[in-house]
Every structure is written in structure tokens, then in C-alpha cells.
Design a protein around this motif. Sequence first.
Motif, PDB file in Angstrom:
ATOM      1  N   MET A 169     127.860  20.913 -49.600  1.00 25.64           N
ATOM      2  CA  MET A 169     129.335  21.304 -49.953  1.00 25.64           C
ATOM      3  C   MET A 169     130.324  20.897 -48.492  1.00 25.64           C
ATOM      4  N   LEU A 170     131.382  20.469 -48.830  1.00 23.82           N
ATOM      5  CA  LEU A 170     132.324  20.264 -47.660  1.00 23.82           C
ATOM      6  C   LEU A 170     133.659  20.744 -47.828  1.00 23.82           C
ATOM      7  N   ASP A 171     133.590  21.825 -46.963  1.00 22.75           N
ATOM      8  CA  ASP A 171     134.900  22.808 -47.004  1.00 22.75           C
ATOM      9  C   ASP A 171     136.122  21.942 -46.549  1.00 22.75           C
ATOM     10  N   LEU A 172     137.059  21.614 -47.455  1.00 20.34           N
ATOM     11  CA  LEU A 172     138.115  20.813 -47.123  1.00 20.34           C
ATOM     12  C   LEU A 172     139.331  21.626 -46.105  1.00 20.34           C
ATOM     13  N   ILE A 173     139.177  22.997 -46.718  1.00 19.76           N
ATOM     14  CA  ILE A 173     140.234  24.076 -45.794  1.00 19.76           C
ATOM     15  C   ILE A 173     139.683  24.213 -44.488  1.00 19.76           C
ATOM     16  N   ASP A 174     138.472  24.422 -44.273  1.00 20.27           N
ATOM     17  CA  ASP A 174     137.732  24.331 -42.752  1.00 20.27           C
ATOM     18  C   ASP A 174     138.035  23.089 -42.031  1.00 20.27           C
ATOM     19  N   LEU A 175     137.979  21.874 -42.539  1.00 19.74           N
ATOM     20  CA  LEU A 175     138.217  20.695 -42.033  1.00 19.74           C
ATOM     21  C   LEU A 175     139.745  20.583 -41.516  1.00 19.74           C
ATOM     22  N   MET A 176     140.845  21.136 -42.458  1.00 17.09           N
ATOM     23  CA  MET A 176     142.049  21.165 -42.180  1.00 17.09           C
ATOM     24  C   MET A 176     142.572  22.068 -41.104  1.00 17.09           C
ATOM     25  N   ARG A 177     141.786  23.317 -41.155  1.00 15.74           N
ATOM     26  CA  ARG A 177     141.873  24.311 -39.965  1.00 15.74           C
ATOM     27  C   ARG A 177     141.693  23.810 -38.704  1.00 15.74           C
ATOM     28  N   GLU A 178     140.488  23.109 -38.833  1.00 20.08           N
ATOM     29  CA  GLU A 178     139.934  22.375 -37.400  1.00 20.08           C
ATOM     30  C   GLU A 178     140.952  21.432 -37.115  1.00 20.08           C
ATOM     31  N   GLU A 199     149.775  17.991 -47.254  1.00 17.09           N
ATOM     32  CA  GLU A 199     149.173  16.653 -47.990  1.00 17.09           C
ATOM     33  C   GLU A 199     147.807  16.314 -47.328  1.00 17.09           C
ATOM     34  N   LEU A 200     146.757  15.888 -47.874  1.00 17.75           N
ATOM     35  CA  LEU A 200     145.574  15.473 -47.482  1.00 17.75           C
ATOM     36  C   LEU A 200     145.161  14.064 -48.183  1.00 17.75           C
ATOM     37  N   VAL A 201     144.816  13.171 -47.359  1.00 22.33           N
ATOM     38  CA  VAL A 201     144.281  12.074 -48.024  1.00 22.33           C
ATOM     39  C   VAL A 201     143.042  11.808 -47.380  1.00 22.33           C
ATOM     40  N   LEU A 202     141.842  11.498 -47.902  1.00 24.49           N
ATOM     41  CA  LEU A 202     140.511  11.356 -47.533  1.00 24.49           C
ATOM     42  C   LEU A 202     139.691  10.573 -48.130  1.00 24.49           C
ATOM     43  N   ASP A 203     138.777   9.825 -47.401  1.00 27.11           N
ATOM     44  CA  ASP A 203     138.045   8.907 -47.823  1.00 27.11           C
ATOM     45  C   ASP A 203     136.587   9.303 -47.171  1.00 27.11           C
ATOM     46  N   VAL A 204     135.536   9.564 -48.398  1.00 23.49           N
ATOM     47  CA  VAL A 204     134.211   9.891 -48.124  1.00 23.49           C
ATOM     48  C   VAL A 204     133.154   8.963 -48.501  1.00 23.49           C
ATOM     49  N   HIS A 205     132.555   8.345 -47.597  1.00 27.19           N
ATOM     50  CA  HIS A 205     131.133   7.464 -47.968  1.00 27.19           C
ATOM     51  C   HIS A 205     129.998   7.855 -47.346  1.00 27.19           C
ATOM     52  N   PHE A 254     140.080  10.525 -51.982  1.00 27.06           N
ATOM     53  CA  PHE A 254     140.691  11.868 -52.489  1.00 27.06           C
ATOM     54  C   PHE A 254     142.243  11.790 -52.099  1.00 27.06           C
ATOM     55  N   GLU A 255     143.213  12.298 -52.753  1.00 25.31           N
ATOM     56  CA  GLU A 255     144.434  12.616 -52.314  1.00 25.31           C
ATOM     57  C   GLU A 255     144.869  13.919 -53.088  1.00 25.31           C
ATOM     58  N   ARG A 256     145.235  14.878 -52.138  1.00 26.19           N
ATOM     59  CA  ARG A 256     145.448  16.383 -52.673  1.00 26.19           C
ATOM     60  C   ARG A 256     146.603  16.913 -51.579  1.00 26.19           C
ATOM     61  N   THR A 257     147.365  17.778 -52.564  1.00 21.01           N
ATOM     62  CA  THR A 257     148.494  18.692 -51.790  1.00 21.01           C
ATOM     63  C   THR A 257     147.882  20.013 -51.935  1.00 21.01           C
ATOM     64  N   GLY A 283     140.367  10.524 -42.551  1.00 20.88           N
ATOM     65  CA  GLY A 283     141.756  10.776 -43.410  1.00 20.88           C
ATOM     66  C   GLY A 283     142.788  11.238 -42.757  1.00 20.88           C
ATOM     67  N   ARG A 284     143.764  11.535 -43.339  1.00 20.77           N
ATOM     68  CA  ARG A 284     145.062  11.681 -42.595  1.00 20.77           C
ATOM     69  C   ARG A 284     145.639  13.063 -43.300  1.00 20.77           C
ATOM     70  N   MET A 285     146.227  14.030 -42.535  1.00 20.48           N
ATOM     71  CA  MET A 285     146.870  15.172 -43.205  1.00 20.48           C
ATOM     72  C   MET A 285     148.421  15.330 -42.346  1.00 20.48           C
ATOM     73  N   LYS A 286     149.031  15.844 -43.521  1.00 25.76           N
ATOM     74  CA  LYS A 286     150.522  16.072 -42.901  1.00 25.76           C
ATOM     75  C   LYS A 286     150.887  17.574 -43.341  1.00 25.76           C
ATOM     76  N   ALA A 287     151.564  18.128 -42.182  1.00 23.96           N
ATOM     77  CA  ALA A 287     151.770  19.701 -42.397  1.00 23.96           C
ATOM     78  C   ALA A 287     152.900  20.087 -41.710  1.00 23.96           C
ATOM     79  N   ARG A 288     153.396  21.109 -41.856  1.00 30.32           N
ATOM     80  CA  ARG A 288     154.334  21.938 -41.081  1.00 30.32           C
ATOM     81  C   ARG A 288     153.621  23.196 -40.785  1.00 30.32           C
ATOM     82  N   LEU A 289     153.622  23.412 -39.476  1.00 24.29           N
ATOM     83  CA  LEU A 289     152.888  24.861 -39.215  1.00 24.29           C
ATOM     84  C   LEU A 289     153.968  25.735 -38.190  1.00 24.29           C
TER      85      LEU A 289
END
Length: 177
Positions: A112-121, A38-44, A15-18, A55-61
Motif C-alpha cells: 500500500m502507498l499512503d498518499l496522505i503520508d506522501l503529501m505530508r512529506e 489537489e493531487l496529480v499522480l503517475d505511478v509505474h 490519478f487525479e484526486r482532491t 506528480g504535483r500537488m497544490k495546497a494552501r497551508l
Amino acid sequence: MLLDLNKLRGAHEHFERTFAPAAFDPPDSDYRVAAPVELVLDVHPLGGGAFGVAGRMKARLQVVCSRCLDPFEVPVDASFDLRYVPHADDAGEVEREIGEDDLTTAHYRDGMLDLIDLMREQFMLALPMKPLCSEDCRGLCAECGTNLNKGQCDCAPRWEDPRLAALKSLLPREKEN
Ligand SMILES: [Zn+2]
Ligand SMILES: [Zn+2]
């Protein structure tokens, strides 16, 4: 955003999502998302209801300096490699045998995998405990609250001569005796 783990088509999904900053509303008290993430994610699937999520994520906080209280931005570039297991409420006996004491194990609920929760973490892991706008931030004057990065205040000279302050505090006491 929720990722439905039951709908993964193959053995491996990429997955690649912004995500717009508004996706993280309501904002956490420790930071504000200042730019699209920006989130890049591999799930298996790992078997037994567990999933590997890397995965990897890039952000400005935007955070607040712990010394001068001015807001400033921190770039975040975080890589992660997690194992998701069903939450204990959902898990059968087999899944409960998976060790849950390491930091890289997380939980999903209802498939369900909560991507927002994952990124917050990941944001919380990436942010420093006491953010500093710069290593030599001079902070605020303890007397009047002036931001000493931006200018001096009248309190500063008095602080520089503690001997004078000590003398002044002695004088009235001597009169009373
Ligand atoms: Zn500062
Ligand atoms: Zn001052």
C-alpha cells in the motif's frame, strides 16, 4: 488514503484526486491544511517491487509567523519524482539491494502507498524552516508582547535611548557606596 499497488491495472496509472482538509486530521503541529488539496499522480512499476511515483500537488497551508506568531497562509505548489520500495520489513533479498540513501527513495508497506503520508512529506519539504508573514515583519515587543505590525506600545520609546537606561541603572549603585 491508501493506494493498493497490487491492483494497478496497467504498466502506468494516472490519478487525479482532491482531498478535503479533514483528510489530513489529526493536523500536524507545524501547519494546518486550509483548503482542498489537489493531487496529480503517475505511478509505474520499476521492477523488483519498486514503483516510480511522480506528480504535483497544490495546497494552501496555514502556518504561524515565527516572529509575530500570527497565522497566515502559504501556497504550496510542489512537484515530486519519487521511487517507492518495499519497507525493509516486507522486502526480500533482491529489493534490499536497492540503494536507500537518496532523498527521493520512499517506502511502502504491505503493498500500500499512503498518499496522505506522501503529501505530508511534501508539505514539510515545501514549508520554510522559519515562516515569516512578510519579509519586514516587525515581530512582537520583547517587553509587553504587542504585535508591532499592528501598533506601537509604551515600551518602544524607552528602548530607543539605551544611554538613559544605562544612567538609571548606575544611580542606585552609587548611592549604596
Ligand atoms: Zn509576522
Ligand atoms: Zn511593549
